[in-house]
Design a protein around this motif. Structure first.
Motif, PDB file in Angstrom:
ATOM      1  N   VAL A 200       0.874  -1.179   0.000  1.00 56.12           N
ATOM      2  CA  VAL A 200       0.000   0.000   0.000  1.00 56.12           C
ATOM      3  C   VAL A 200       0.908   1.225   0.000  1.00 56.12           C
ATOM      4  O   VAL A 200       1.758   1.374   0.879  1.00 56.12           O
ATOM      5  N   VAL A 201       0.742   2.071  -1.000  1.00 56.50           N
ATOM      6  CA  VAL A 201       1.593   3.248  -1.124  1.00 56.50           C
ATOM      7  C   VAL A 201       0.744   4.486  -0.900  1.00 56.50           C
ATOM      8  O   VAL A 201      -0.280   4.670  -1.566  1.00 56.50           O
ATOM      9  N   THR A 202       1.162   5.311   0.038  1.00 56.57           N
ATOM     10  CA  THR A 202       0.446   6.568   0.210  1.00 56.57           C
ATOM     11  C   THR A 202       1.396   7.717  -0.068  1.00 56.57           C
ATOM     12  O   THR A 202       2.559   7.692   0.341  1.00 56.57           O
ATOM     13  N   VAL A 203       0.906   8.684  -0.787  1.00 56.09           N
ATOM     14  CA  VAL A 203       1.680   9.896  -1.009  1.00 56.09           C
ATOM     15  C   VAL A 203       1.033  10.990  -0.157  1.00 56.09           C
ATOM     16  O   VAL A 203      -0.178  10.997   0.040  1.00 56.09           O
ATOM     17  N   GLY A 204       1.862  11.852   0.401  1.00 54.86           N
ATOM     18  CA  GLY A 204       1.321  12.866   1.307  1.00 54.86           C
ATOM     19  C   GLY A 204       1.341  12.398   2.739  1.00 54.86           C
ATOM     20  O   GLY A 204       0.462  12.748   3.531  1.00 54.86           O
ATOM     21  N   GLY A 205       2.331  11.584   3.097  1.00 57.77           N
ATOM     22  CA  GLY A 205       2.450  11.111   4.469  1.00 57.77           C
ATOM     23  C   GLY A 205       2.607  12.267   5.446  1.00 57.77           C
ATOM     24  O   GLY A 205       3.119  13.329   5.101  1.00 57.77           O
ATOM     25  N   GLY A 206       2.158  12.080   6.662  1.00 55.14           N
ATOM     26  CA  GLY A 206       2.283  13.116   7.684  1.00 55.14           C
ATOM     27  C   GLY A 206       1.487  14.357   7.317  1.00 55.14           C
ATOM     28  O   GLY A 206       0.332  14.278   6.908  1.00 55.14           O
ATOM     29  N   LEU A 207       2.140  15.511   7.449  1.00 56.09           N
ATOM     30  CA  LEU A 207       1.467  16.792   7.208  1.00 56.09           C
ATOM     31  C   LEU A 207       1.791  17.351   5.820  1.00 56.09           C
ATOM     32  O   LEU A 207       1.626  18.542   5.578  1.00 56.09           O
ATOM     33  N   SER A 208       2.212  16.475   4.900  1.00 52.79           N
ATOM     34  CA  SER A 208       2.623  16.953   3.575  1.00 52.79           C
ATOM     35  C   SER A 208       1.545  17.788   2.892  1.00 52.79           C
ATOM     36  O   SER A 208       1.836  18.727   2.174  1.00 52.79           O
ATOM     37  N   TYR A 209       0.294  17.400   3.100  1.00 55.22           N
ATOM     38  CA  TYR A 209      -0.802  18.146   2.475  1.00 55.22           C
ATOM     39  C   TYR A 209      -1.363  19.186   3.451  1.00 55.22           C
ATOM     40  O   TYR A 209      -2.572  19.335   3.586  1.00 55.22           O
ATOM     41  N   GLY A 210      -0.458  19.902   4.101  1.00 59.43           N
ATOM     42  CA  GLY A 210      -0.813  20.818   5.171  1.00 59.43           C
ATOM     43  C   GLY A 210      -2.079  21.619   4.985  1.00 59.43           C
ATOM     44  O   GLY A 210      -3.021  21.508   5.782  1.00 59.43           O
TER      45      GLY A 210
ATOM     46  N   ASP B 275       6.705  12.693  11.909  1.00 59.08           N
ATOM     47  CA  ASP B 275       5.599  13.502  11.416  1.00 59.08           C
ATOM     48  C   ASP B 275       4.313  12.687  11.622  1.00 59.08           C
ATOM     49  O   ASP B 275       3.679  12.238  10.667  1.00 59.08           O
ATOM     50  N   HIS B 276       3.971  12.450  12.870  1.00 57.97           N
ATOM     51  CA  HIS B 276       2.863  11.549  13.237  1.00 57.97           C
ATOM     52  C   HIS B 276       2.453  11.915  14.657  1.00 57.97           C
ATOM     53  O   HIS B 276       3.259  12.419  15.430  1.00 57.97           O
ATOM     54  N   LEU B 277       1.231  11.632  15.037  1.00 62.34           N
ATOM     55  CA  LEU B 277       0.826  11.861  16.420  1.00 62.34           C
ATOM     56  C   LEU B 277       1.719  11.053  17.361  1.00 62.34           C
ATOM     57  O   LEU B 277       2.157   9.956  17.016  1.00 62.34           O
ATOM     58  N   VAL B 278       1.927  11.596  18.546  1.00 64.07           N
ATOM     59  CA  VAL B 278       2.773  10.880  19.512  1.00 64.07           C
ATOM     60  C   VAL B 278       2.163   9.525  19.872  1.00 64.07           C
ATOM     61  O   VAL B 278       2.883   8.547  20.064  1.00 64.07           O
ATOM     62  N   ASP B 279       0.847   9.461  19.912  1.00 63.09           N
ATOM     63  CA  ASP B 279       0.173   8.200  20.254  1.00 63.09           C
ATOM     64  C   ASP B 279       0.291   7.211  19.096  1.00 63.09           C
ATOM     65  O   ASP B 279      -0.112   7.501  17.984  1.00 63.09           O
TER      66      ASP B 279
ATOM     67  N   THR C 291      12.231   8.520  11.050  1.00 58.23           N
ATOM     68  CA  THR C 291      11.731   7.688   9.960  1.00 58.23           C
ATOM     69  C   THR C 291      10.830   8.540   9.093  1.00 58.23           C
ATOM     70  O   THR C 291      10.142   9.434   9.592  1.00 58.23           O
ATOM     71  N   GLY C 292      10.875   8.300   7.794  1.00 53.93           N
ATOM     72  CA  GLY C 292      10.029   9.066   6.888  1.00 53.93           C
ATOM     73  C   GLY C 292      10.636  10.401   6.525  1.00 53.93           C
ATOM     74  O   GLY C 292      11.813  10.685   6.796  1.00 53.93           O
ATOM     75  N   ALA C 293       9.799  11.244   5.938  1.00 53.88           N
ATOM     76  CA  ALA C 293      10.268  12.495   5.345  1.00 53.88           C
ATOM     77  C   ALA C 293      10.772  13.497   6.370  1.00 53.88           C
ATOM     78  O   ALA C 293      11.335  14.536   5.996  1.00 53.88           O
ATOM     79  N   THR C 294      10.603  13.237   7.656  1.00 56.43           N
ATOM     80  CA  THR C 294      11.152  14.145   8.669  1.00 56.43           C
ATOM     81  C   THR C 294      12.677  14.059   8.733  1.00 56.43           C
ATOM     82  O   THR C 294      13.303  14.792   9.505  1.00 56.43           O
ATOM     83  N   LEU C 295      13.270  13.183   7.914  1.00 54.22           N
ATOM     84  CA  LEU C 295      14.729  13.128   7.869  1.00 54.22           C
ATOM     85  C   LEU C 295      15.309  14.510   7.518  1.00 54.22           C
ATOM     86  O   LEU C 295      16.316  14.933   8.098  1.00 54.22           O
ATOM     87  N   ALA C 296      14.664  15.202   6.607  1.00 57.54           N
ATOM     88  CA  ALA C 296      15.166  16.530   6.212  1.00 57.54           C
ATOM     89  C   ALA C 296      15.085  17.508   7.387  1.00 57.54           C
ATOM     90  O   ALA C 296      16.029  18.275   7.642  1.00 57.54           O
ATOM     91  N   GLN C 297      13.964  17.470   8.119  1.00 57.51           N
ATOM     92  CA  GLN C 297      13.843  18.335   9.299  1.00 57.51           C
ATOM     93  C   GLN C 297      14.901  17.972  10.334  1.00 57.51           C
ATOM     94  O   GLN C 297      15.518  18.833  10.952  1.00 57.51           O
ATOM     95  N   ALA C 298      15.092  16.674  10.525  1.00 57.64           N
ATOM     96  CA  ALA C 298      16.047  16.223  11.533  1.00 57.64           C
ATOM     97  C   ALA C 298      17.447  16.738  11.219  1.00 57.64           C
ATOM     98  O   ALA C 298      18.196  17.119  12.124  1.00 57.64           O
ATOM     99  N   GLN C 299      17.763  16.772   9.944  1.00 59.44           N
ATOM    100  CA  GLN C 299      19.089  17.267   9.594  1.00 59.44           C
ATOM    101  C   GLN C 299      19.226  18.760   9.947  1.00 59.44           C
ATOM    102  O   GLN C 299      20.277  19.200  10.415  1.00 59.44           O
TER     103      GLN C 299
END
Lengths: 301, 269
Positions: A96-106, A242-246, A192-200
């Motif tokens: 299953v592939v989803t595009v727009g993971g996390g808050l990408s579609y803010g 980029d996900h809820l803490v829960d 994990t995920g696209a937050t790698l850029a933020q983490a950097q």
């Protein structure tokens, strides 16, 4: 990421005539090259996600590795039971592939915020979560999944993410991938995920100067047991997602320490506060405003 | 052959009766409702090899109304897919014969239990066969209450759009669902017209008449380029007078006295 996805999928489908792509009437300006190259292995299932996943499971039961592509919550929550019963329980090779993971579609609003998907997928015992951090990790994930066909979930960001790896890295489920070495003080950011850029970017903030940076592009229930030995090598680990803490990645890392409670104090989790649900704003804005930080910590820009 | 399948259907009912009695299980009414359909499918329609359940060219059968698993387990055991004695542990702790159909049982393609999953999955199988030029067929047995599920109508639309004439759906139309009649729950009529409007080839039969079932199920596709749906008008609990058309036999298991009465009725039918 989505362009790397379709480009790599075409490469792999050239080598494997059982790779098929089903879309839920989405993917404009992304999936056309696959559809044109492999018309017999491309299906638009229409706006009908429950049938789409059942259909994919049926094809997978007859030898296909089916990639099902849609956006945000549509191929996950809408058809969660089909993923649970048809794909995961029967151990069928559907990704299953989803595009727009996390808050990408803010600015698109809550319907398009995929901030609970890890929680759903990590409840399924046979699902391997693939959440690549950059376009190179996208290619690595696809290569791994096609070499090891299995129930899986691939979470993509959108388009235009920077490449943080020079080459396509070697990856394996549950294994941390070193992105930046740090100053040797045994402190690391883990994402994990696209937050790698933020983490950097966080590495330049006072609180995290000197930290190493790791990415974990493949994880899930079966990879949990691999975490404690890796955590034991570090004094301090800060997870970012980029996900809820829960029910997210950080909570998965914490749960992995059930048998090693002495390591628990080494983990700090940076994930989204549920106040993000319903907020309107661009991805960066929402992330900055809703990431949960210690009260004395400066908000990384 | 009609006489063979009639005898087969009696054996299915008798085994189901024993299984449900010993396991104190539910859904006997649903099993009796489909016993004749299952007997004709396994007795005269499906192209299968008992000694090679995974034979690539076999016809695929999916039970979408997974709660009627006992009828399929009985049919498979009677055919020789696994030992008949194993039916005695149906529903027991640790038994692979769980009360909703399980793909871990030899001869079973797909586990169901939540309604609305069988047809979309079957659609994927039928599409896979078409894409590879394979000639086997997919048969899916559904319930009438299951027509409430939106996923089925997604699959009805998809299958017709893709001309999947290797797909056969059978609707066990016994007119009763979980709490009351189908008509009082969510009316599904005019069912045949709806299915025709969705692009399917539709036939209706008495779902307990083996000649009618035989001639319908062994002549698909009825229209080239269209999937086939057989509306089988049935009686819930068919074959045991005190179970027929009673909602409670969706849930109850017979006591010892009812077991004797039911066995007698099936034997004398």
């Amino acid at each position: 990421m989505r362009n790397a996805f379709v480009d790599e999928l075409i490469n792999l489908a050239t080598l494997n005539d059982k790779i098929a792509l089903i879309v839920g009437d989405l993917g404009f300006s992304v999936i056309e090259p696959f559809a044109e190259r492999f018309p017999d292995r491309f299906i638009n299932a229409g706006v009908a996600e429950q049938n789409m996943i059942g259909l994919a499971a049926g094809m997978a039961s007859e030898g296909y590795h089916v990639f099902v592509y849609s956006i945000a919550n549509f191929p996950t929550f809408r058809c969660a039971e089909q993923i649970r019963n048809d794909v995961d329980y029967h151990k069928l090779p559907v990704t299953v592939v989803t595009v727009g993971g996390g808050l990408s579609y803010g600015n698109m609003g809550y319907s398009h915020h995929a901030v609970q998907d890890y929680g759903l997928m990590r409840l399924l015992p046979n699902i391997l979560i693939a959440s690549p951090g950059d376009p190179m990790e996208v290619r690595a994930c696809l290569r791994y999944l096609t070499m090891n066909p299995q129930p899986s979930y691939l979470r993509l960001g959108r388009a235009g993410e920077p490449c943080l790896h020079k080459d396509v890295p070697e990856i394996a489920p549950g294994k941390w991938l070193l992105v930046h070495s740090g100053d040797g003080s045994k402190r690391s950011l883990l994402t994990t995920g696209a937050t790698l850029a933020q983490a950097q970017q966080w590495l330049t903030v006072a609180s995290y100067v000197g930290y190493a940076l790791h990415s974990m592009p493949l994880w899930g229930m079966s990879a949990k047991s691999l975490q404690a030995p890796q955590i034991a090598s570090w004094e301090s680990i800060v997870t970012i997602e980029d996900h809820l803490v829960d029910g997210g990645f950080g909570s998965w890392i914490r749960e992995s320490l059930e048998s090693s409670p002495h390591l628990m104090r080494r983990i700090s989790v940076r994930a989204l506060d549920s106040k993000v649900c319903g907020m309107v704003g661009g991805q960066e804005t929402l992330f900055q405003e809703c990431i949960i930080l210690p009260f004395d910590e400066q908000r990384p820009k | 052959m009609p006489m063979d399948t009639i005898s087969f259907s009696k054996q299915i009912r008798k085994n189901v009766l024993q299984m449900v009695y010993h396991a104190k299980a539910s859904h006997i009414g649903s099993c009796f409702s489909i016993a004749d359909i299952v007997a004709v499918l396994y007795g005269a329609t499906l192209n299968l090899y008992v000694n090679d359940p995974a034979w690539p060219n076999r016809d695929r059968f999916i039970l979408s109304k997974g709660h009627a698993a006992a009828a399929i387990y009985a049919a498979l055991a009677l055919k020789g897919f696994f030992p008949l004695e194993e039916l005695q542990i149906y529903g027991n702790d640790g038994s692979r014969l769980m009360a909703h159909i399980s793909h871990k049982v030899p001869g079973v393609e797909f586990s169901t239990g939540s309604l609305g999953h069988g047809l979309p999955f079957s659609t994927g199988k039928a599409l896979a066969a078409k894409k590879q030029g394979l000639t086997w067929r997919v048969f899916t047995l559904m319930s009438d209450g299951e027509m409430d599920e939106g996923s089925n109508w997604e699959a009805f639309m998809f299958s017709a759009h893709h001309s999947l004439d290797n797909l056969v759906a059978i609707i066990d139309y016994n007119k009763i669902q979980s709490l009351t009649t189908v008509a009082k729950t969510l009316g599904i009529e005019p069912l045949a017209e709806k299915l025709r409007a969705f692009g399917w080839s539709v036939r209706e039969v008495n779902g307990h008449d083996h000649d009618q079932l035989h001639s319908a199920l062994n002549t698909t596709p009825w229209e080239e380029g269209k999937p086939s749906v057989l509306i089988a008008h049935t009686t819930k609990g068919k074959g045991v007078s005190f179970m027929e058309n009673e909602v409670k036999w969706h849930y109850h298991s017979p006591n010892r006295e009812q077991l004797s009465l039911a066995t007698l009725e099936i034997d004398n039918a």
